[in-house]
Design a protein around this motif. Structure first.
Motif, PDB file in Angstrom:
ATOM      1  N   GLN A 103       9.670  58.566 -48.435  1.00 30.14           N
ATOM      2  CA  GLN A 103       9.279  59.232 -47.173  1.00 30.14           C
ATOM      3  C   GLN A 103       9.102  60.720 -47.457  1.00 30.14           C
ATOM      4  O   GLN A 103       9.748  61.574 -46.853  1.00 30.14           O
ATOM      5  N   GLU A 165       2.627  53.978 -39.771  1.00 28.19           N
ATOM      6  CA  GLU A 165       4.081  53.975 -40.048  1.00 28.19           C
ATOM      7  C   GLU A 165       4.902  53.496 -38.848  1.00 28.19           C
ATOM      8  O   GLU A 165       5.771  52.636 -39.017  1.00 28.19           O
ATOM      9  N   PRO A 166       4.654  54.011 -37.637  1.00 31.73           N
ATOM     10  CA  PRO A 166       5.429  53.481 -36.511  1.00 31.73           C
ATOM     11  C   PRO A 166       5.139  52.014 -36.218  1.00 31.73           C
ATOM     12  O   PRO A 166       6.065  51.252 -35.897  1.00 31.73           O
ATOM     13  N   ARG A 168       4.523  49.704 -38.304  1.00 30.79           N
ATOM     14  CA  ARG A 168       5.269  48.925 -39.296  1.00 30.79           C
ATOM     15  C   ARG A 168       6.770  49.049 -39.079  1.00 30.79           C
ATOM     16  O   ARG A 168       7.488  48.051 -39.134  1.00 30.79           O
ATOM     17  N   SER A 169       7.235  50.272 -38.865  1.00 26.34           N
ATOM     18  CA  SER A 169       8.692  50.444 -38.775  1.00 26.34           C
ATOM     19  C   SER A 169       9.238  49.825 -37.489  1.00 26.34           C
ATOM     20  O   SER A 169      10.404  49.439 -37.437  1.00 26.34           O
ATOM     21  N   LEU A 170       8.393  49.686 -36.468  1.00 22.89           N
ATOM     22  CA  LEU A 170       8.831  49.044 -35.229  1.00 22.89           C
ATOM     23  C   LEU A 170       8.606  47.536 -35.264  1.00 22.89           C
ATOM     24  O   LEU A 170       8.830  46.842 -34.279  1.00 22.89           O
ATOM     25  N   GLY A 171       8.162  47.055 -36.420  1.00 25.92           N
ATOM     26  CA  GLY A 171       8.082  45.603 -36.615  1.00 25.92           C
ATOM     27  C   GLY A 171       6.957  44.926 -35.855  1.00 25.92           C
ATOM     28  O   GLY A 171       7.045  43.734 -35.529  1.00 25.92           O
ATOM     29  N   SER A 265       6.877  55.453 -28.646  1.00 22.82           N
ATOM     30  CA  SER A 265       6.755  56.316 -29.826  1.00 22.82           C
ATOM     31  C   SER A 265       5.753  57.422 -29.518  1.00 22.82           C
ATOM     32  O   SER A 265       4.589  57.174 -29.237  1.00 22.82           O
ATOM     33  N   SER A 288      11.019  57.450 -29.568  1.00 21.36           N
ATOM     34  CA  SER A 288      10.972  57.838 -30.977  1.00 21.36           C
ATOM     35  C   SER A 288       9.698  58.630 -31.247  1.00 21.36           C
ATOM     36  O   SER A 288       8.881  58.857 -30.349  1.00 21.36           O
ATOM     37  N   ALA A 290       6.966  59.877 -34.848  1.00 20.83           N
ATOM     38  CA  ALA A 290       6.641  59.710 -36.257  1.00 20.83           C
ATOM     39  C   ALA A 290       5.487  60.640 -36.555  1.00 20.83           C
ATOM     40  O   ALA A 290       4.824  61.139 -35.653  1.00 20.83           O
ATOM     41  N   GLY A 293       2.764  60.021 -43.276  1.00 19.39           N
ATOM     42  CA  GLY A 293       3.307  58.839 -43.923  1.00 19.39           C
ATOM     43  C   GLY A 293       3.794  59.161 -45.315  1.00 19.39           C
ATOM     44  O   GLY A 293       3.332  60.105 -45.954  1.00 19.39           O
ATOM     45  N   ALA A 297       3.829  53.826 -47.830  1.00 17.89           N
ATOM     46  CA  ALA A 297       3.180  53.406 -46.585  1.00 17.89           C
ATOM     47  C   ALA A 297       1.697  53.765 -46.589  1.00 17.89           C
ATOM     48  O   ALA A 297       0.862  53.014 -46.070  1.00 17.89           O
TER      49      ALA A 297
END
Ligand SMILES: [Zn+2]
Ligand SMILES: [Zn+2]
Length: 346
Positions: A103, A165-166, A168-171, A265, A288, A290, A293, A297
């Motif tokens: 990161q 990135e968000p 992906r990171s938030l699934g 986000s 959140s 972001a 990247g 990522a």
């Protein structure tokens, strides 16, 4: 020094074409002939804030694609002629926990920005991609996968990775319910990526004007934020709300859209915000943010876009029309990203 040409701030709203010096290649540097550079909202902010008496010149541009035109002696990942992409960070400390985790965008000693940053070795102010050549550490350049159009891929490097990135990171994946507030450079890529990840995407826009555009981008619906009845009906229905609106605005209507345990986000406006704790409490909602990247990522995002045929919807202008692009971006008159063609700088 290597001499090139670029567009340098000549006042709050104007750029002029000037000769620029790039550093001689260090062992791990590559030189990139910049072919296409996207015009990002950050460029507008930087130009608006530019002080003519500032000692350091301002050359904007931090999402570009081009071709490797030179390599330092230790570079093994690139050869002359390779297509590459560069985003909004060009170096980091490399040893902090964030850098170790891939990161670099959150580097504890602050990543070196592509323009307006300070080079970690010589202390020079970095000059951006509104120019014909850029010199960058090889670790911060990415191979541009074949199949991606060089002009339409340029905005992936800032706008694209900022929403990737968000997501992906938030699934976000099959079955996720995603809302995208604001349909501009970030928003239109968020819709495409969310849909390609298997989610349903709903655009939240001020009016219904962009309804057809939203559908063409793959969105399943568009809700006008001014339509109080539809906004009320959509309460608590989205797992993820990506807020890409760049102007200051009230978050409350968007928090109300977030489902229980879901996340809002904040990606577009990064200034101070006010939140009612009750808007988070009811539904255990999360707020959140972001930006940019890390290198894994970014590489993953480029490959995903190549595999899924995703790139930005762009309007390509010769770089000599950069002022037009900035004026129209200022008025939100763009679908959805201006990209400057730098070949007129030869
Ligand atoms: Zn940007
Ligand atoms: Zn670091």
């Amino acid at each position: 020094m290597r001499m090139t040409t670029g567009w340098q701030a000549a006042g709050p709203a104007a750029l002029r074409r000037v000769p620029l010096a790039r550093r001689d290649l260090r062992p791990d540097d590559i030189a990139v002939r910049v072919d296409f550079c996207g015009v990002c909202h950050s460029d507008l902010h930087a130009l608006n804030a530019y002080d003519q008496d500032a000692k350091a010149p301002l050359v904007p541009g931090h999402e570009f694609t081009g071709v490797v035109s030179g390599t330092g002696p230790e570079v093994t990942a690139f050869s002359a002629g390779d297509r590459v992409a560069v985003g909004n960070i060009v170096d980091s400390c490399g040893v902090c926990a964030m850098c170790e985790a891939g990161q670099e965008n959150f580097c504890h000693s602050f990543p070196t920005l592509t323009y307006g940053g300070t080079d970690r070795q010589d202390g020079a102010t970095t000059l951006g991609g509104y120019s014909r050549e850029y010199v960058v550490r090889d670790a911060f350049a990415y191979p541009l996968p074949s199949g991606l159009d060089a002009a339409a891929a340029a905005p992936l490097m800032c706008a694209g990775v900022t929403v990737w990135e968000p997501l992906r990171s938030l699934g976000v994946g099959p079955g996720s319910r995603v809302a995208v507030a604001g349909l501009g450079g970030l928003g239109h890529l968020a819709v495409k990526m969310a849909v390609a990840l298997g989610a349903t995407a709903t655009v939240i826009s001020r009016t219904q004007d962009k309804r057809d555009d939203a559908r063409e981008l793959g969105a399943h619906d568009l809700i006008a934020s001014t339509d109080t009845q539809r906004m009320a009906e959509a309460r608590d229905t989205f797992d993820v709300v990506l807020d890409t609106i760049s102007a200051p605005h009230d978050l409350a209507p968007y928090l109300k859209l977030v489902a229980t345990d879901g996340t809002l986000s904040l990606l577009g406006y990064l200034g101070p915000v006010t939140v009612e704790a009750m808007d988070l409490l009811i539904g255990r909602k999360k707020l959140s943010s972001a930006g940019s990247g890390g290198s894994p990522a970014t590489a993953e995002m480029l490959q995903f876009c190549a595999d899924n045929g995703i790139s930005a919807d762009v309007e390509v202008l010769p770089s000599s029309q950069v002022d037009t692009a900035l004026d129209r971006l200022r008025r939100n008159d763009v679908r959805y990203r201006f990209v400057l063609d730098m070949s007129d700088l030869d």
